[in-house]
Scaffold this motif. Structure first.
Motif, PDB file in Angstrom:
ATOM      1  N   THR A  99       0.834  -1.202   0.000  1.00 15.22           N
ATOM      2  CA  THR A  99       0.000   0.000   0.000  1.00 15.22           C
ATOM      3  C   THR A  99       0.868   1.250   0.000  1.00 15.22           C
ATOM      4  O   THR A  99       1.801   1.370   0.798  1.00 15.22           O
ATOM      5  CB  THR A  99      -0.920   0.012   1.227  1.00 15.22           C
ATOM      6  N   THR A 100       0.558   2.172  -0.914  1.00 15.55           N
ATOM      7  CA  THR A 100       1.188   3.485  -0.934  1.00 15.55           C
ATOM      8  C   THR A 100       0.122   4.514  -0.576  1.00 15.55           C
ATOM      9  O   THR A 100      -1.003   4.166  -0.213  1.00 15.55           O
ATOM     10  CB  THR A 100       1.775   3.789  -2.314  1.00 15.55           C
ATOM     11  N   SER A 101       0.455   5.775  -0.692  1.00 17.20           N
ATOM     12  CA  SER A 101      -0.509   6.823  -0.353  1.00 17.20           C
ATOM     13  C   SER A 101      -1.668   6.872  -1.339  1.00 17.20           C
ATOM     14  O   SER A 101      -2.712   7.464  -1.040  1.00 17.20           O
ATOM     15  CB  SER A 101       0.195   8.190  -0.315  1.00 17.20           C
ATOM     16  N   THR A 102      -1.520   6.260  -2.495  1.00 18.69           N
ATOM     17  CA  THR A 102      -2.565   6.353  -3.518  1.00 18.69           C
ATOM     18  C   THR A 102      -3.126   5.021  -3.964  1.00 18.69           C
ATOM     19  O   THR A 102      -4.143   4.984  -4.652  1.00 18.69           O
ATOM     20  CB  THR A 102      -2.025   7.067  -4.767  1.00 18.69           C
ATOM     21  N   ALA A 103      -2.491   3.913  -3.604  1.00 21.07           N
ATOM     22  CA  ALA A 103      -2.931   2.647  -4.188  1.00 21.07           C
ATOM     23  C   ALA A 103      -2.455   1.456  -3.372  1.00 21.07           C
ATOM     24  O   ALA A 103      -1.541   1.555  -2.560  1.00 21.07           O
ATOM     25  CB  ALA A 103      -2.393   2.529  -5.608  1.00 21.07           C
ATOM     26  N   THR A 104      -3.113   0.316  -3.615  1.00 23.01           N
ATOM     27  CA  THR A 104      -2.680  -0.971  -3.072  1.00 23.01           C
ATOM     28  C   THR A 104      -2.506  -1.936  -4.229  1.00 23.01           C
ATOM     29  O   THR A 104      -3.368  -2.029  -5.109  1.00 23.01           O
ATOM     30  CB  THR A 104      -3.704  -1.538  -2.077  1.00 23.01           C
ATOM     31  N   THR A 105      -1.398  -2.658  -4.223  1.00 22.00           N
ATOM     32  CA  THR A 105      -1.125  -3.661  -5.243  1.00 22.00           C
ATOM     33  C   THR A 105      -0.927  -4.997  -4.553  1.00 22.00           C
ATOM     34  O   THR A 105      -0.328  -5.074  -3.478  1.00 22.00           O
ATOM     35  CB  THR A 105       0.132  -3.296  -6.052  1.00 22.00           C
ATOM     36  N   ASN A 106      -1.439  -6.053  -5.172  1.00 26.21           N
ATOM     37  CA  ASN A 106      -1.409  -7.373  -4.563  1.00 26.21           C
ATOM     38  C   ASN A 106      -0.536  -8.338  -5.351  1.00 26.21           C
ATOM     39  O   ASN A 106      -0.549  -8.335  -6.590  1.00 26.21           O
ATOM     40  CB  ASN A 106      -2.827  -7.926  -4.460  1.00 26.21           C
ATOM     41  N   TYR A 107       0.198  -9.171  -4.625  1.00 18.83           N
ATOM     42  CA  TYR A 107       1.050 -10.194  -5.215  1.00 18.83           C
ATOM     43  C   TYR A 107       0.830 -11.513  -4.487  1.00 18.83           C
ATOM     44  O   TYR A 107       0.440 -11.535  -3.315  1.00 18.83           O
ATOM     45  CB  TYR A 107       2.535  -9.825  -5.065  1.00 18.83           C
ATOM     46  N   VAL A 108       1.119 -12.609  -5.172  1.00 27.39           N
ATOM     47  CA  VAL A 108       1.253 -13.901  -4.519  1.00 27.39           C
ATOM     48  C   VAL A 108       2.708 -14.321  -4.631  1.00 27.39           C
ATOM     49  O   VAL A 108       3.281 -14.331  -5.726  1.00 27.39           O
ATOM     50  CB  VAL A 108       0.338 -14.964  -5.145  1.00 27.39           C
ATOM     51  N   VAL A 109       3.322 -14.620  -3.482  1.00 23.85           N
ATOM     52  CA  VAL A 109       4.730 -15.001  -3.446  1.00 23.85           C
ATOM     53  C   VAL A 109       4.859 -16.371  -2.785  1.00 23.85           C
ATOM     54  O   VAL A 109       3.917 -16.868  -2.160  1.00 23.85           O
ATOM     55  CB  VAL A 109       5.590 -13.970  -2.692  1.00 23.85           C
ATOM     56  N   GLN A 110       6.024 -16.983  -2.914  1.00 23.86           N
ATOM     57  CA  GLN A 110       6.257 -18.271  -2.288  1.00 23.86           C
ATOM     58  C   GLN A 110       7.507 -18.243  -1.428  1.00 23.86           C
ATOM     59  O   GLN A 110       8.404 -17.420  -1.617  1.00 23.86           O
ATOM     60  CB  GLN A 110       6.400 -19.374  -3.342  1.00 23.86           C
ATOM     61  N   THR A 111       7.531 -19.162  -0.458  1.00 27.35           N
ATOM     62  CA  THR A 111       8.705 -19.320   0.383  1.00 27.35           C
ATOM     63  C   THR A 111       8.698 -20.720   0.971  1.00 27.35           C
ATOM     64  O   THR A 111       7.630 -21.346   1.109  1.00 27.35           O
ATOM     65  CB  THR A 111       8.732 -18.280   1.523  1.00 27.35           C
ATOM     66  N   GLY A 112       9.864 -21.201   1.310  1.00 24.34           N
ATOM     67  CA  GLY A 112       9.982 -22.464   2.029  1.00 24.34           C
ATOM     68  C   GLY A 112      10.282 -22.266   3.488  1.00 24.34           C
ATOM     69  O   GLY A 112      10.371 -23.227   4.249  1.00 24.34           O
ATOM     70  N   ASP A 113      10.441 -21.007   3.903  1.00 20.06           N
ATOM     71  CA  ASP A 113      10.839 -20.704   5.276  1.00 20.06           C
ATOM     72  C   ASP A 113      10.069 -19.493   5.770  1.00 20.06           C
ATOM     73  O   ASP A 113      10.258 -18.381   5.274  1.00 20.06           O
ATOM     74  CB  ASP A 113      12.343 -20.434   5.339  1.00 20.06           C
ATOM     75  N   LEU A 114       9.191 -19.720   6.728  1.00 18.38           N
ATOM     76  CA  LEU A 114       8.395 -18.630   7.289  1.00 18.38           C
ATOM     77  C   LEU A 114       9.051 -17.964   8.491  1.00 18.38           C
ATOM     78  O   LEU A 114       8.562 -16.948   8.971  1.00 18.38           O
ATOM     79  CB  LEU A 114       7.018 -19.152   7.718  1.00 18.38           C
ATOM     80  N   MET A 115      10.164 -18.500   8.945  1.00 20.59           N
ATOM     81  CA  MET A 115      10.701 -18.059  10.224  1.00 20.59           C
ATOM     82  C   MET A 115      12.019 -17.302  10.144  1.00 20.59           C
ATOM     83  O   MET A 115      12.471 -16.743  11.141  1.00 20.59           O
ATOM     84  CB  MET A 115      10.864 -19.267  11.151  1.00 20.59           C
TER      85      MET A 115
END
Length: 409
Positions: free
Chosen positions: A44-60
């Motif tokens: 989110t910026t001051s004018t917009a929100t952009t959405n992505y889907v990302v992947q990871t093998g490590d959440l920690m």
């Protein structure tokens, strides 16, 4: 009024722009671990929100980066999981669903072609087998439509296999108030839906003295009846999908907060949990869990079911006032035991502000639950050990908020 609508717009991410991850960066290598997670990340910026889907093998550990790793999603997005797929669901004028899974190289891949007639309000795995998903689209106002639309989707073919419409006025008198969807569960040959009455123009909630559950046949989606209970207010809140949950034995629990912080304009009953016992289609008059007065309690704003009659929840722990409307603040992570009627706050997790009107981005994986908390402009994953109700701070997420999370491998 303008302030209220601005808050709603902020939570929903009404305005969007499109900027992609740096295409000059090398793609993220195929996951070498035995786990692969998909995350819906909003920037989110001051004018917009952009959405992505990302992947990871490590959440920690480390940083979950968008660089060379993000699949750009058009417009507003919410997320669901079923059949090994992470569903990126469009809203606010976007009605398509991106079906995201892993290819042979353990990289995210997108299948398109699934589109609803209206923006989808919720998309659930019917029974946990990953074969059939159920979706519902409720018009936001009478101009947008007069019928609720239900769908069944075959996961293997990624197609809608059944459609049905139910007049909104049959579910709740539309000359009194419109209704907003807050949750649904399929149990056997019936679908149970929670909702709350609302003025579709002002978002005022004049009727907060009753909990409502609409019951439909499944898979036909014929409305059978609407049951009511006046011990607490409506279940769920704006777009949160935390209104109703099913346990392993078939009991259903509705979760009510009537909280200013989640958009209600008044609160006339205590926050509480009701039960519809397995095999029954009526509220259990012998069960009521007042979460306002419970030790460590408050108003359950967001929740997921984590098994063994327990919810993982974000609870508003400071009684909100009308000035707090739409704020979704003063939240603490907690584990709610539905059978014992106890609330245990999660240790080592900070007080935080949530993402307002959207589903709870939390994942139960074995004996741990993963969610994200933003503090001082930085978003981190938090891992909660269910047995000890203790959190551990994990990876930093390169974004403004976490919109969804699932394990794909």
């Amino acid at each position: 009024m303008l302030k209220q609508l601005a808050k709603i717009s902020l939570f929903a991410g009404v305005v969007f722009t499109a900027f992609s991850c740096d295409d000059k960066d090398d793609p993220t290598p195929a996951a070498e671990t035995d786990k692969v997670y998909a995350l819906g990340v909003g920037v989110t910026t001051s004018t917009a929100t952009t959405n992505y889907v990302v992947q990871t093998g490590d959440l920690m550990n480390g940083t979950i980066s968008l660089t060379g790793n993000g699949l750009l999603q058009e417009g507003y997005r919410d997320y669901a999981f079923g059949g090994g797929n992470f569903y990126s669901i469009g809203g606010l004028g976007v009605t398509d669903v991106n079906t995201i899974s892993l290819n042979a190289s353990n990289q995210l891949t997108t299948k398109t072609g699934l589109t609803f007639e209206m923006a989808n309000n919720e998309f659930i795995d019917v029974d946990g087998t990953g074969k059939t998903m159920v979706g519902v689209s409720m018009p936001a106002n009478p101009t947008a439509g007069l019928n609720a639309k239900f769908y069944t989707v075959d996961v293997a073919s990624n197609t809608i296999t059944n459609r049905a419409e139910v007049p909104m006025n049959d579910i709740h008198p539309s000359n009194q108030d419109w209704l907003f969807h807050t949750g649904m569960q399929v149990r056997g040959n019936q679908l149970f839906q929670t909702f709350y009455p609302v003025n579709h123009t002002t978002y005022a909630t004049a009727n907060t003295d009753t909990c409502y559950v609409a019951i439909y046949s499944y898979p036909g989606f014929a409305l059978q009846k609407v049951i009511k209970d006046t011990r607490t207010g409506p279940a769920g809140a704006f777009n949160t999908r935390s209104g109703i949950f099913e346990t392993e034995n078939g009991d259903l629990y509705t979760v009510s907060n009537s909280s200013y912080s989640n958009g209600y304009s008044q609160s006339t009953k205590p926050a509480g949990i009701l039960r519809i016992a397995a095999g029954s289609t009526e509220f259990d008059q012998n069960y009521f869990f007042n979460t306002d007065t419970a030790p460590n309690g408050g108003k359950i704003a967001h929740a997921i079911y984590i098994g063994n009659n327990k919810l993982f929840a974000a609870i508003t722990v400071v009684p909100p006032t009308l000035d707090d409307r739409w704020s979704d603040k003063n939240l603490r992570l907690a584990i709610v035991d539905l059978s014992a009627k106890t609330i245990t706050r999660v240790a080592n997790a900070p007080v935080f502000t949530g993402n307002g009107g959207r589903s709870f981005a939390a994942l139960v994986d074995g004996d741990k639950v993963y969610t994200a908390i933003a503090a001082d402009g930085v978003v981190n994953i938090y891992q909660t050990d269910i047995a000890t109700a203790t959190a551990t701070k994990g990876a930093e997420v390169q974004g403004s908020f976490l919109g969804g999370i699932a394990r794909l491998k």
